[in-house]
Design a protein around this motif. Structure first.
Motif, PDB file in Angstrom:
ATOM      1  N   ASN A 153       0.925  -1.261  -0.072  1.00  0.00           N
ATOM      2  CA  ASN A 153       0.067  -0.013   0.063  1.00  0.00           C
ATOM      3  C   ASN A 153       0.765   1.245  -0.190  1.00  0.00           C
TER       4      ASN A 153
ATOM      5  N   TRP B 294       2.621   1.895  -3.461  1.00  0.00           N
ATOM      6  CA  TRP B 294       1.468   2.175  -4.525  1.00  0.00           C
ATOM      7  C   TRP B 294       0.956   3.875  -4.094  1.00  0.00           C
TER       8      TRP B 294
ATOM      9  N   LEU C  11       0.503   5.132 -13.930  1.00  0.00           N
ATOM     10  CA  LEU C  11       0.454   3.792 -13.437  1.00  0.00           C
ATOM     11  C   LEU C  11      -0.097   3.034 -14.584  1.00  0.00           C
TER      12      LEU C  11
ATOM     13  N   ILE D  86       1.724   6.873  -6.592  1.00  0.00           N
ATOM     14  CA  ILE D  86       0.458   8.016  -6.924  1.00  0.00           C
ATOM     15  C   ILE D  86       1.081   9.419  -6.497  1.00  0.00           C
TER      16      ILE D  86
END
Length: 136
Positions: A89, A92, A110, A96
């Protein structure tokens, strides 16, 4: 720049008055007030430089806003079912937020890296990955 001119005109006099007030304040050095005064006076050199350089924000509001989602998501990571899940998590979220910070659409970024990077093989080198960093 306009920001620098306004800082010199408005903020510099306020900070000079602030530094003078702190220097004149009689507080015991080990008291909470004394420690606060010592800390503030220790920031004088950095703040004076900040007043001379107009390109840098004088507050950290921009940074605070940028990490707000990180703080919220960090709380959500507490409910990950494993350490590896929480790490995934965080990875990612870092991708982002890095895309956003570099003016990219996170979804497009992505999609691009998930399409291109697997084609580089199982162990791509740093130089092979470098073109796909969000700031490149």
């Amino acid at each position: 720049s306009a920001r620098m001119s306004r800082r010199k005109e408005f903020l510099r006099p306020l900070f000079e008055q602030f530094w003078q007030s702190l220097s004149a304040c009689a507080a015991l050095p080990k008291s909470l007030l004394g420690k606060a005064i010592k800390y503030a006076l220790g920031q004088k050199e950095a703040i004076d430089k900040l007043l001379e350089y107009g390109a840098i924000d004088i507050s950290n509001n921009t940074c605070e806003q940028a990490v707000k989602s990180l703080v919220i998501d960090r709380k959500n990571f507490l409910f990950s079912t494993s350490v590896a899940g929480a790490e995934a998590n965080a990875i990612w979220l870092t991708l982002i937020e890095s895309a956003k910070a570099n003016g990219l659409d996170p979804q497009k970024y992505l999609t691009k890296i998930l399409t291109v990077v697997p084609q580089l093989g199982p162990f791509p080198t740093e130089s092979e990955l470098e073109p796909y960093l969000p700031w490149n």
